[in-house]
Design a protein around this motif. Structure first.
Motif, PDB file in Angstrom:
ATOM      1  N   SER A  61     -47.510  -6.254  13.541  1.00 55.35           N
ATOM      2  CA  SER A  61     -46.106  -5.845  13.591  1.00 55.35           C
ATOM      3  C   SER A  61     -46.033  -4.334  13.733  1.00 55.35           C
ATOM      4  CB  SER A  61     -45.365  -6.305  12.324  1.00 55.35           C
ATOM      5  OG  SER A  61     -45.877  -5.644  11.182  1.00 55.35           O
ATOM      6  N   THR A  94     -45.829  -4.400   8.228  1.00 58.64           N
ATOM      7  CA  THR A  94     -45.523  -5.288   7.105  1.00 58.64           C
ATOM      8  C   THR A  94     -46.073  -6.699   7.313  1.00 58.64           C
ATOM      9  OG1 THR A  94     -43.384  -5.920   8.069  1.00 58.64           O
ATOM     10  CG2 THR A  94     -43.419  -4.007   6.584  1.00 58.64           C
ATOM     11  N   PHE A  95     -46.564  -6.976   8.510  1.00 57.21           N
ATOM     12  CA  PHE A  95     -47.146  -8.284   8.823  1.00 57.21           C
ATOM     13  C   PHE A  95     -48.465  -8.027   9.541  1.00 57.21           C
ATOM     14  CE2 PHE A  95     -47.467 -12.156  11.571  1.00 57.21           C
ATOM     15  CZ  PHE A  95     -47.563 -13.085  10.542  1.00 57.21           C
ATOM     16  N   GLY A 144     -50.116 -12.312   6.906  1.00 59.24           N
ATOM     17  CA  GLY A 144     -49.141 -12.094   5.857  1.00 59.24           C
ATOM     18  C   GLY A 144     -48.910 -10.614   5.642  1.00 59.24           C
ATOM     19  N   SER A 145     -48.272 -10.289   4.532  1.00 53.95           N
ATOM     20  CA  SER A 145     -48.016  -8.890   4.197  1.00 53.95           C
ATOM     21  C   SER A 145     -49.307  -8.246   3.718  1.00 53.95           C
ATOM     22  CB  SER A 145     -46.958  -8.798   3.107  1.00 53.95           C
ATOM     23  OG  SER A 145     -47.503  -9.254   1.871  1.00 53.95           O
ATOM     24  N   ASP A 196     -49.923  -6.835   0.920  1.00 61.47           N
ATOM     25  CA  ASP A 196     -50.202  -7.250  -0.453  1.00 61.47           C
ATOM     26  C   ASP A 196     -50.861  -8.621  -0.492  1.00 61.47           C
ATOM     27  OD1 ASP A 196     -49.391  -5.036  -1.924  1.00 61.47           O
ATOM     28  OD2 ASP A 196     -47.289  -5.664  -1.915  1.00 61.47           O
TER      29      ASP A 196
END
Length: 677
Positions: free
Chosen positions: A135, A139-140, A508-509, A511
């Motif tokens: 992204s 964030t992705f 995913g993120s 985190d």
């Protein structure tokens, strides 16, 4: 000598040979030596034992736990080498042959133990490759990981290396975290069983991690599923039969094959009869024909030399072969022992007859040779045979039939292009060697023939003192080959471990990805430390712990002092006009290494503490120039932690150097060794 009853180790229990056993005969005397095999085996119980006990126990261990287990197991087996050497004599192996097999297998296990500690994490998930930014704002993100398959690895091994063949497959399998069922070739399985027994007696392996089948596999292959692996070494015909099993095909069961191949050696056109390369080729050819009596999947079967050297090379190899003493492998004077069985002897002689129909015999009459200390009519002895094929372009059998014994064919080539064509007529081989001192010749052969080989071995006067030999697969490198060689890639360092793991893309993120992998990645949470991280022990540090330090203004005086102090007076730091003319710089800028030094000055805690040493950095990137008057800050984040010894572990830190606008000007990964509490 009493008849040996070769036991299987099935579902945690030793099972002796029974009415369904096959007889094993001494390769030296022809006498009945052992019985191996069972009338029937409970294959489902074996699979359940591996999948429900062995697999979970291994997967509960980290990669480093399993690496330490491999090292301990290898060291334990090293205590029993002498008894394995003695037993190997019954298979026709000399002491030197036994060392190739036994020491080689133990050494392979030690290499994997070392690589597991150095190249894999002290965790349960292996991170494969770099993070992928999926992204715009980060964030992705995506990351490839590998986790152990949750089935069982079935190892079907060949007769020629009863110990190495077992251990070279077992090492990457156990390191991956997968249990194994081992099926050795019956002719030499009594040696495998003795080594395996020592492994079980050591108590170092979890229950269910390994099983041994001395005999037929029954319907085991028809009970495998997509989480299982079959790893096979042997003939192309047997591999074809096994890999064509409809059940394996329907369930997409992984099948790794390392098959026979017509490996070749080429003497470069730069060689002359008085050159070191000429002597190296002769030495390599003789060694590969006689070690293990030529029963090596990597042995030289075809020897290609410049046309003018066909006679001299043939004479030199034949003269060396004439000095080889064949006999009882237990005798110290024996240079070449017997083939593994009388059936193998018959097969080699039959294949040699097919090849010799297109050739001249230069050395090795199959009838008139002497054997020391044994009856050659009862043992599986064969004389090393050197053949010459004067017209390799017209020949067929020479490039298609492998006599799996001490048989090799010499042939001429016109130029390197012709040599490459002859190499490729093997239709896929495990290894080809080139003996040359000319890098251009090596490049030509690599371009023409690398695609047909799993390994290219180039030797000459510069490397001969340390080169491991044409026929020596190394655990660090791929062992396998395309086409006839089976299309597999055993070994190859961590590549070999990956055969027993599933590669998965996780997305995913930051985190989420960091939480899965146990490695901090850019964009993941960075809790600020209440105390300086350098004052905290290895155990007290948490992934993501961060310290921020700065700012520090970089002055023109700093830049000039650093330039004169270090001698780095590159114009971008010292000449305003020249720096502005450079498309990368707005004018005079700070040295990159000055920024690293200032960064260290900002984050280092000077007092003695848990940080024992800075051992290096990786991935240094300079991302934006720093001009005089700019102010830099630094962020130091715990990226990952790895235990190394009983006293300290390695901490890898992500270091970001920022300017007054918050832009990244430099990034790198810092390595420190930190003491435990």
């Amino acid at each position: 000598m009493d008849l040996i009853n070769v036991n299987s180790y099935l579902a945690g229990h030793w099972t002796p040979a029974d009415a369904g056993a096959r007889a094993i005969f001494s390769a030296v005397t022809g006498d009945k030596l052992a019985l191996a095999g069972q009338d029937a085996i409970d294959t489902q119980a074996m699979l359940d034992h591996a999948r429900l006990k062995g697999g979970p126990a291994l997967r509960a261990m980290s990669f480093h736990d399993r690496a330490r287990m491999l090292k301990a197991l290898a060291l334990e087996l090293g205590k029993f080498k002498d008894e394995l050497y003695a037993l190997s004599h019954t298979t026709g192996a000399t002491l030197a042959d036994g060392k190739i097999d036994i020491d080689g297998g133990i050494g392979t296990m030690l290499v994997y133990a070392s690589k597991g500690r150095r190249e894999m994490p002290d965790r349960h998930i292996y991170v494969d490759g770099d993070l992928e930014m999926l992204s715009r704002a980060g964030t992705f993100v995506g990351q490839h990981i590998a986790t152990p398959l949750q089935g069982v690895a079935v190892h079907i091994n060949a007769f020629n290396f009863p110990v190495w063949g077992m251990l070279e497959k077992l090492a990457p399998t156990l390191l991956a975290g997968m249990p194994a069922i081992i099926k050795p070739a019956t002719a030499t399985c009594h040696v495998t069983e003795q080594c395996f027994r020592r492994m079980i007696e050591s108590g170092l392996l979890p229950e269910g991690a390994v099983q041994l089948v001395a005999g037929g596999l029954g319907n085991l292959l028809n009970r495998l599923d997509y989480q299982d692996v079959v790893s096979f070494t042997g003939s192309a015909q047997t591999a074809l039969m096994l890999r064509s099993n409809p059940h394996l095909l329907e369930n997409s069961v992984r099948f790794i094959a390392e098959q026979d191949s017509l490996n070749a050696s080429v003497l470069g056109p730069d060689a002359t009869p008085d050159s070191p390369e000429f002597d190296i080729l002769v030495k390599e050819a003789v060694r590969e024909m006689t070690a293990k009596a030529g029963q090596k999947c990597t042995a030289i079967r075809r020897i290609m030399v410049p046309e003018a050297l066909l006679g001299p090379v043939g004479d030199a190899i034949a003269a060396k072969l004439a000095t080889i003493r064949i006999g009882d492998p237990a005798l110290e004077t024996t240079r070449m022992g017997a083939l593994a069985s009388s059936a193998q002897k018959s097969d080699v002689l039959d294949k040699a007859r097919q090849i010799s129909a297109e050739c001249r015999i230069l050395s090795g009459n199959p009838e008139t040779f002497e054997v020391d200390g044994a009856d050659k009519t009862k043992g599986a002895f064969v004389a090393p045979m050197l053949l010459a094929c004067d017209d390799p372009d017209a020949a067929q059998a020479v490039h298609a039939v492998e006599a799996f014994g001490p048989v090799a064919t010499l042939m001429p080539y016109r130029d390197l292009a012709h040599a490459g064509e002859l190499l490729n007529r093997g239709r896929g081989s495990l290894v080809a060697s080139l003996i040359t001192h000319d890098p251009a010749a090596a490049r030509t052969i690599a371009l023409s023939s690398a695609a047909s080989h799993g390994r290219l071995y180039v030797n000459n006067r510069d490397s001969a003192g340390e080169a491991t030999g044409h026929g020596s697969p190394l655990p660090h490198m791929v062992h396998g080959g395309p086409g006839r060689a089976g299309g597999g890639e055993e070994l190859g360092g961590i590549r070999g471990v990956m055969h027993y793991m599933q590669r998965t893309a996780i997305q995913g993120s930051p985190d989420i990805i960091s939480g899965i992998t146990g490695t901090w990645i850019k964009g993941a949470a960075k809790p600020k430390s209440a105390s300086h991280p350098f004052t905290r022990s290895f155990e007290e540090l948490a992934i993501g712990d961060t310290i921020e330090a700065g700012p520090r203004t970089v002055t023109l005086e700093d830049i000039e002092h650093f330039a004169h102090f270090t001698g780095d007076t590159f114009y971008a730091h010292m000449d305003e006009a020249a720096a502005k003319a450079n498309p990368f710089f707005p004018g005079r800028v700070a040295h990159g290494y000055l920024l690293l030094s200032f960064a260290a000055g900002l984050f280092v805690e000077p007092a003695p503490g848990p940080v024992l040493a800075n051992t290096g950095l990786d991935g240094l990137k300079f991302m934006k120039p720093v001009s005089p008057g700019d102010a830099i800050s630094v962020e130091l984040t715990v990226k990952r932690k790895t235990r190394r010894t009983d006293e300290y572990g390695e901490v890898r830190w992500h270091v970001a150097v920022l300017n007054q606008d918050g832009d990244d000007v430099a990034e790198y990964e810092l390595h420190t060794m930190n003491a435990y509490a």
